[in-house]
Design an enzyme around this catalytic site. Structure first.
Site, PDB file in Angstrom:
ATOM      1  N   GLU A  40       0.799  -1.234   0.000  1.00 19.47           N
ATOM      2  CA  GLU A  40       0.000   0.000   0.000  1.00 19.47           C
ATOM      3  C   GLU A  40       0.825   1.275   0.000  1.00 19.47           C
ATOM      4  O   GLU A  40       0.466   2.248  -0.650  1.00 19.47           O
ATOM      5  CB  GLU A  40      -0.934   0.047   1.230  1.00 19.47           C
ATOM      6  CG  GLU A  40      -1.943  -1.070   1.289  1.00 19.47           C
ATOM      7  CD  GLU A  40      -1.450  -2.177   2.189  1.00 19.47           C
ATOM      8  OE1 GLU A  40      -0.254  -2.479   2.151  1.00 19.47           O
ATOM      9  OE2 GLU A  40      -2.274  -2.750   2.926  1.00 19.47           O
TER      10      GLU A  40
ATOM     11  N   ASP B 196      -2.151  -5.266   3.347  1.00 16.63           N
ATOM     12  CA  ASP B 196      -2.431  -5.657   4.727  1.00 16.63           C
ATOM     13  C   ASP B 196      -3.406  -6.839   4.780  1.00 16.63           C
ATOM     14  O   ASP B 196      -4.177  -7.076   3.845  1.00 16.63           O
ATOM     15  CB  ASP B 196      -2.995  -4.477   5.517  1.00 16.63           C
ATOM     16  CG  ASP B 196      -1.962  -3.383   5.725  1.00 16.63           C
ATOM     17  OD1 ASP B 196      -0.764  -3.683   5.615  1.00 16.63           O
ATOM     18  OD2 ASP B 196      -2.365  -2.232   5.974  1.00 16.63           O
TER      19      ASP B 196
ATOM     20  N   ASP C 168      -6.091  -7.395   6.572  1.00 18.21           N
ATOM     21  CA  ASP C 168      -7.480  -7.213   6.988  1.00 18.21           C
ATOM     22  C   ASP C 168      -8.374  -7.064   5.762  1.00 18.21           C
ATOM     23  O   ASP C 168      -7.948  -7.228   4.630  1.00 18.21           O
ATOM     24  CB  ASP C 168      -7.607  -6.012   7.929  1.00 18.21           C
ATOM     25  CG  ASP C 168      -7.085  -4.727   7.287  1.00 18.21           C
ATOM     26  OD1 ASP C 168      -6.757  -4.752   6.083  1.00 18.21           O
ATOM     27  OD2 ASP C 168      -7.007  -3.703   7.979  1.00 18.21           O
TER      28      ASP C 168
ATOM     29  N   GLU D 136      -9.727  -4.386   4.382  1.00 21.87           N
ATOM     30  CA  GLU D 136      -9.326  -3.323   3.469  1.00 21.87           C
ATOM     31  C   GLU D 136      -8.150  -3.769   2.603  1.00 21.87           C
ATOM     32  O   GLU D 136      -8.115  -3.512   1.404  1.00 21.87           O
ATOM     33  CB  GLU D 136      -8.948  -2.061   4.264  1.00 21.87           C
ATOM     34  CG  GLU D 136     -10.115  -1.321   4.859  1.00 21.87           C
ATOM     35  CD  GLU D 136     -11.075  -0.773   3.826  1.00 21.87           C
ATOM     36  OE1 GLU D 136     -10.609  -0.292   2.776  1.00 21.87           O
ATOM     37  OE2 GLU D 136     -12.290  -0.841   4.054  1.00 21.87           O
TER      38      GLU D 136
ATOM     39  N   TYR E  32       1.222  -5.840  12.946  1.00 21.03           N
ATOM     40  CA  TYR E  32       0.113  -5.106  12.323  1.00 21.03           C
ATOM     41  C   TYR E  32      -0.771  -4.472  13.384  1.00 21.03           C
ATOM     42  O   TYR E  32      -1.138  -5.111  14.369  1.00 21.03           O
ATOM     43  CB  TYR E  32      -0.698  -6.046  11.444  1.00 21.03           C
ATOM     44  CG  TYR E  32      -1.690  -5.336  10.569  1.00 21.03           C
ATOM     45  CD1 TYR E  32      -1.293  -4.293   9.741  1.00 21.03           C
ATOM     46  CD2 TYR E  32      -3.035  -5.699  10.570  1.00 21.03           C
ATOM     47  CE1 TYR E  32      -2.199  -3.637   8.945  1.00 21.03           C
ATOM     48  CE2 TYR E  32      -3.954  -5.057   9.764  1.00 21.03           C
ATOM     49  CZ  TYR E  32      -3.520  -4.023   8.954  1.00 21.03           C
ATOM     50  OH  TYR E  32      -4.420  -3.365   8.148  1.00 21.03           O
TER      51      TYR E  32
ATOM     52  N   ARG F 175      -3.876  -3.035  13.195  1.00 22.74           N
ATOM     53  CA  ARG F 175      -5.343  -3.089  13.155  1.00 22.74           C
ATOM     54  C   ARG F 175      -5.764  -4.503  13.504  1.00 22.74           C
ATOM     55  O   ARG F 175      -5.782  -5.388  12.646  1.00 22.74           O
ATOM     56  CB  ARG F 175      -5.862  -2.671  11.779  1.00 22.74           C
ATOM     57  CG  ARG F 175      -5.590  -1.202  11.458  1.00 22.74           C
ATOM     58  CD  ARG F 175      -6.252  -0.778  10.157  1.00 22.74           C
ATOM     59  NE  ARG F 175      -5.931   0.618   9.877  1.00 22.74           N
ATOM     60  CZ  ARG F 175      -4.921   1.008   9.108  1.00 22.74           C
ATOM     61  NH1 ARG F 175      -4.138   0.096   8.552  1.00 22.74           N
ATOM     62  NH2 ARG F 175      -4.677   2.283   8.898  1.00 22.74           N
TER      63      ARG F 175
ATOM     64  N   HIS G  63      -5.646 -11.662  14.297  1.00 20.89           N
ATOM     65  CA  HIS G  63      -4.421 -12.347  13.897  1.00 20.89           C
ATOM     66  C   HIS G  63      -3.476 -12.455  15.091  1.00 20.89           C
ATOM     67  O   HIS G  63      -3.071 -13.526  15.485  1.00 20.89           O
ATOM     68  CB  HIS G  63      -3.766 -11.591  12.745  1.00 20.89           C
ATOM     69  CG  HIS G  63      -4.721 -11.309  11.631  1.00 20.89           C
ATOM     70  ND1 HIS G  63      -5.227 -12.294  10.832  1.00 20.89           N
ATOM     71  CD2 HIS G  63      -5.283 -10.155  11.198  1.00 20.89           C
ATOM     72  CE1 HIS G  63      -6.058 -11.758   9.936  1.00 20.89           C
ATOM     73  NE2 HIS G  63      -6.104 -10.461  10.148  1.00 20.89           N
TER      74      HIS G  63
END
Length: 965
Positions: free
Chosen positions: A17, A104, A106, A108, A329, A331, A376
């Protein structure tokens, strides 16, 4: 089986990203990999009607960007600012042998990978890489175990995006019509606003209660002292704050003894001569267990409490730490730690604190959050072994270091032993009174040695937590040295701050922790709330919006319903439900009312005046007092009386008494100061932009004359004479001296303008210094000001002093600073400028935020400018200026009455003059052309059609120009 890059001789393309993440990952990959960033989502739903593709613009659903008539198919577009990056990725993909999508892990991130695959249309093998930390080991494991894109996760993200679009784009227009323009509604945003408003309603309904007790100071025979608080008298317990009803301020239990100040003083006097003895000593074991490692929500809450970070600031700093390989990570809803992380933490505990702080078995934490997903691993330091905070102090920015240290300590503490201690409560009795004292002894600090929740310094907190009492025995006599009456008042429930709002939303299962920062930013930007310190205070606009939604669309702001929506989205992500069927049920309805038919039915039923009126109370003289939310802000309404509400006043501060005072003050302002010579009334009023004076009411002769108060003048200083003087501005002071200057003999005037008072003579103006009034300035003072050089605003290229230097970018060494610009604050690294988002407190801007904004600005490409003249034409123009006679300039185009037509010479496509022509002749011809074109432009600028003069025509013929026009 598809061939690898090594087998084909090509390179593998890895897409992530962000550029920062790309730089970190590239360190762990060899020469056979090219790592590039997508810079977030490369496509999305259209931002506005203008972004909707032409083929859909005639459709009734086009404004939504979602085809609700055919399976809720989203219309995705590539924003203009992402087009260049997409072209770059396509070019890199053409040269690659395989594609790795390493966004990532997740929803998104999964959606970004899916969009990349759909847009890039790769003809090479595509693999999905997922990892929760950016370390060499994690990257290699991901490469060894790639997977396909999870379509269920993509559908869940798409359903969430469409759901939010339908909610926002359908409900927001209703708010524009019924409350105020430019408002917005959101699935989670509106519920968050309701929570804040409900807390303020509780504060408004709260009634304070006061009560008194006694604080006693007692001494043993050996002079050891202790303090104790009066707990009961003659068997009746002294109340605490929780014993009072917040609605009326009355004590809930009539058997409790509520003392007034005089009664407390009288009781103290009575007890001073009593004999006191220790009645009991109770000791209880006290065991405290460490908090689990951080989730997204708990990290935001603790960073707010300990570091004062906003949710947005916390997430930006955490993003930077993750992308640079320092933490996992950020989130996540999980409190679990991987086995290797537990092992790393236990190794550090053994080394840093000693084996006595290490439990026999690792600790395991179960996630307690409702609707936990994206589970996770908890947020922790990356790698094995963990990096020590002190080792990174020189590498990390100040904010990064603070947050990393917080995460490091919380992770280590979560694997340490419990803290053990004892709580001691002793009772002292005498004269019918019973006093109590409480103490605490920490026998073993355990995890508190590393981390204390909500405290900055564990060692200092340990000292504060421990409260030692003298080792007294039951029956021991104590001397009463002092009895001091202490007054107390019950307090209203505290307002939400960012941390407590995040906690409340998460506890209800509303929204996702990764979105809370954006939600809080949005409600601040939309003026639904404002900050007082760290507290979130709702505005009256928020009250009106909540009132509308609660009365007419209650399900949309119902906590249970909103949490159930999260359940449905989770089931979609697990592949257990169809996202199309869910969206159809939500929008059109079936077993329950759908959004669209509900809005269509309610639109005509909702009375805009009724929902924008909030009842405040009843005046003692009769009549209800309301707060009305108007187009230009809230105001008070009591019968025919009106009054503005100060913008800084919180709703719970606007009591009936305060409202009546504001109405009375407004009525006094509505009375004229007096009348002018023609009998017109003169008023002093306070408007949206401050106080001003006004001549007449405007009812007979249209718009009345008004004048603002000069800078520094207070409304209470204005009388009739001052008001008339202000209305008579500009004031003629006299004429400028006959000194041969351009201003000689011209009148000098004193004005009060939009940007402050100034003097004017001819075309020259000068601002008045602070403390000098346009009503009092004299002619000599004005002449002195006019003779001074005019101060000009800093122009292009002029150095600007930064408000604050934020730091240095490690990758480039560039210094990033914060500036105040003409159009608002911005950050700059010397080559790129980026605006600071609206609503961001300047004192909270960090280096990480600035780098993020600068990266986004660079990714969007250069700023669009107006049409530029060709460089060749500019060079010829510069040459002409140099060679032309004094006073003559060269224009780049000629004008006609119908517009502008660029001459062949200015386009650089004309025939050149003969090579035998001398430079002198060329300069003379260009000078003649410049003079002719300049005169033509001057005429055209006044809107007149103009013909070329003979000089123009000769000049054009000499350089091979056109004779058109």
């Amino acid at each position: 089986m598809p061939k690898t890059a090594k087998q084909t001789g090509g390179k593998s393309l890895v897409i992530v990203e962000s550029p920062a993440k790309a730089r970190t990952i590239s360190k762990f990959l060899g020469r056979n990999f090219v790592v590039e960033a997508s810079i977030g989502h490369i496509r999305d739903l259209p931002e506005n009607a203008g972004a909707v593709p032409k083929e859909y613009k005639g459709q009734p659903w086009a404004r939504l960007g979602v085809n609700v008539a055919e399976g809720f198919k989203p219309i995705y577009v590539i924003p203009a600012k992402k087009a260049e990056q997409v072209r770059k990725l396509k070019k890199l993909l053409r040269e690659a042998s395989e594609l790795y999508l390493a966004t990532d892990e997740d929803r998104e991130g999964e959606a970004i990978s899916w969009h990349l695959r759909e847009v890039l249309q790769p003809r090479v093998p595509v693999r999905r890489l997922v990892f929760h930390e950016i370390t060499a080991q994690a990257i290699q494991q991901a490469l060894a175990n790639p997977r396909d894109i999870d379509e269920a996760l993509v559908q869940a993200q798409e359903a969430r995006r469409i759901l939010d679009r339908l909610y926002g784009y359908e409900v927001s227009p209703l708010l524009w019509k019924k409350v105020r323009p430019k408002l917005s509604a959101g699935r989670v945003q509106s519920v968050a606003v309701r929570m804040i408003v409900e807390r303020e309603r509780e504060r408004m309904a709260f009634r304070s209660a006061s009560y008194w007790d006694l604080l006693g100071l007692f001494a043993r025979a050996n002079q050891e002292r202790l303090e104790a608080v009066l707990a009961s008298f003659q068997g009746r317990r002294i109340p605490s704050g929780k014993d009072f009803d917040p609605r009326d301020g009355k004590v809930k239990d009539p058997n409790l003894l509520v003392l007034t100040e005089s009664e407390a003083c009288e009781l103290a006097e009575r007890l001073r001569s009593a004999e006191f003895r220790v009645a009991s000593v109770e000791e209880q074991a006290d065991i405290s267990r460490p908090a689990p490692p951080f989730t997204t929500s708990t990290l935001q809450q603790e960073a707010h409490r300990k570091l004062g970070f906003t949710a947005r600031r916390t997430m930006q700093v955490a993003q930077s730490l993750y992308e640079n390989g320092h933490i996992t990570y950020m989130r996540t809803d999980s409190t679990a730690l991987a086995d290797e992380a537990v092992s790393a933490a236990r190794d550090l505990i053994r080394q840093q604190y000693g084996p006595e702080y290490l439990p026999d078995a690792p600790r395991h934490y179960a996630t307690k959050v409702k609707n936990a997903q994206e589970a996770h691993e908890a947020i922790r330091p990356a790698g094995h072994p963990f990096e020590l905070p002190e080792a990174l102090r020189g590498e990390l920015s100040e904010d990064e270091f603070k947050l990393f240290e917080l995460i490091w300590k919380r992770t280590i503490a979560s694997q340490m032993k419990d803290a053990r201690g004892r709580r001691i409560v002793l009772a002292i009795e005498g004269g019918g009174a019973r006093f109590q004292a409480a103490g605490k002894i920490i026998d073993f600090a355990g995890y508190l040695r590393a981390y204390v929740e909500g405290a900055d310094d564990p060692e200092a907190e340990l000292a504060d937590r421990e409260k030692l009492l003298p080792a007294v025995a039951v029956g021991e006599r104590l001397e009463c040295l002092k009895l001091e009456p202490k007054g107390h008042e019950t307090q209203p429930p505290p307002r939400y701050n960012e941390a407590s709002l995040t906690q409340a939303l998460e506890a209800q299962g509303i929204g996702r922790p990764s979105t809370y920062a954006t939600i809080i930013e949005t409600i601040l930007a939309r003026d639904y709330v404002f900050k007082r310190g760290r507290a979130l205070v709702p505005t009256w606009t928020a009250f009106a919006v909540c009132q509308l939604l609660e009365q007419h669309l209650s399900e949309l702001v119902d906590y249970k319903f909103t949490a159930e929506m999260e359940d449905e989205l989770d089931s979609i992500s697990r592949g257990e439900a169809s996202h199309v069927e869910y969206l159809k049920e939500f929008y059109f309805g079936n077993s329950r009312p759908g959004l669209k038919p509900e809005l269509e039915a309610k639109a005509d039923q909702i009375d805009a005046r009724d929902v924008s009126r909030i009842w405040l109370g009843r005046a003692p003289t009769g009549g209800d007092i309301y707060v009305r939310v108007g187009r230009y802000g809230p105001f008070l309404e009591h019968g025919e009386r009106r009054a503005s509400i100060p913008s800084e006043m919180a709703p719970d501060e606007l009591t009936v008494e305060r409202a009546l005072a504001l109405l009375d003050e407004s009525a006094r302002r509505d009375a004229p100061l007096g009348y002018d010579a023609d009998g017109q009334p003169i008023y002093l009023r306070v408007g949206r932009y401050g106080p001003y004076v006004q001549r007449g009411s405007g009812e007979e002769n249209g718009k009345p004359q008004n004048a603002s108060l000069p800078r520094g003048m207070k409304p209470e200083e204005v009388d009739l004479q001052t008001a008339l003087a202000l209305l008579s501005l500009p004031r003629t002071l006299g004429n400028f001296p006959e000194d041969g200057s351009a201003l000689a003999g011209q009148p000098v005037l004193a004005h009060n303008g939009r940007y402050g008072p100034f003097v004017k003579c001819g075309n020259e103006t000068r601002s008045l210094p602070a403390g000098v009034s346009p009503l009092e300035i004299t002619l000599p003072q004005a002449i002195e000001l006019l003779r001074q050089p005019k101060r000009t605003r800093a122009r292009f290229g002029a150095p600007r002093e930064p408000l604050r230097t934020l730091g240095t970018v490690p990758a480039t060494g560039a210094t990033v600073s914060l500036y105040e610009g003409r159009y608002g604050p911005y950050v700059s690294d010397g080559t790129t400028n980026a605006s600071v988002p609206k609503g961001t407190p300047l004192e909270e801007v960090t280096l990480e935020q600035a780098c993020h904004w600068l990266e986004e600005r660079k990714a969007s490409g250069p700023a669009k400018r107006g049409r530029q003249r060709p460089i060749a034409a500019k060079r010829r123009s510069a040459a002409a200026k140099t060679a032309a006679p004094a006073g003559k300039t060269r224009a780049s185009s000629t004008r006609t009455g119908s517009g502008s037509k660029r001459t062949a010479a200015s386009r650089g496509g004309t025939k050149r003059a003969s090579s035998k022509q001398t430079e002198t002749t060329r300069a003379g011809v260009e000078g003649s052309q410049a003079q002719a074109e300049a005169s033509g432009e001057a005429a055209a600028s006044k809107g007149r059609s103009t013909r070329r003069s003979p000089a123009q025509r000769r000049a054009l013929r000499a350089v091979g120009g056109s004779n058109q026009g």
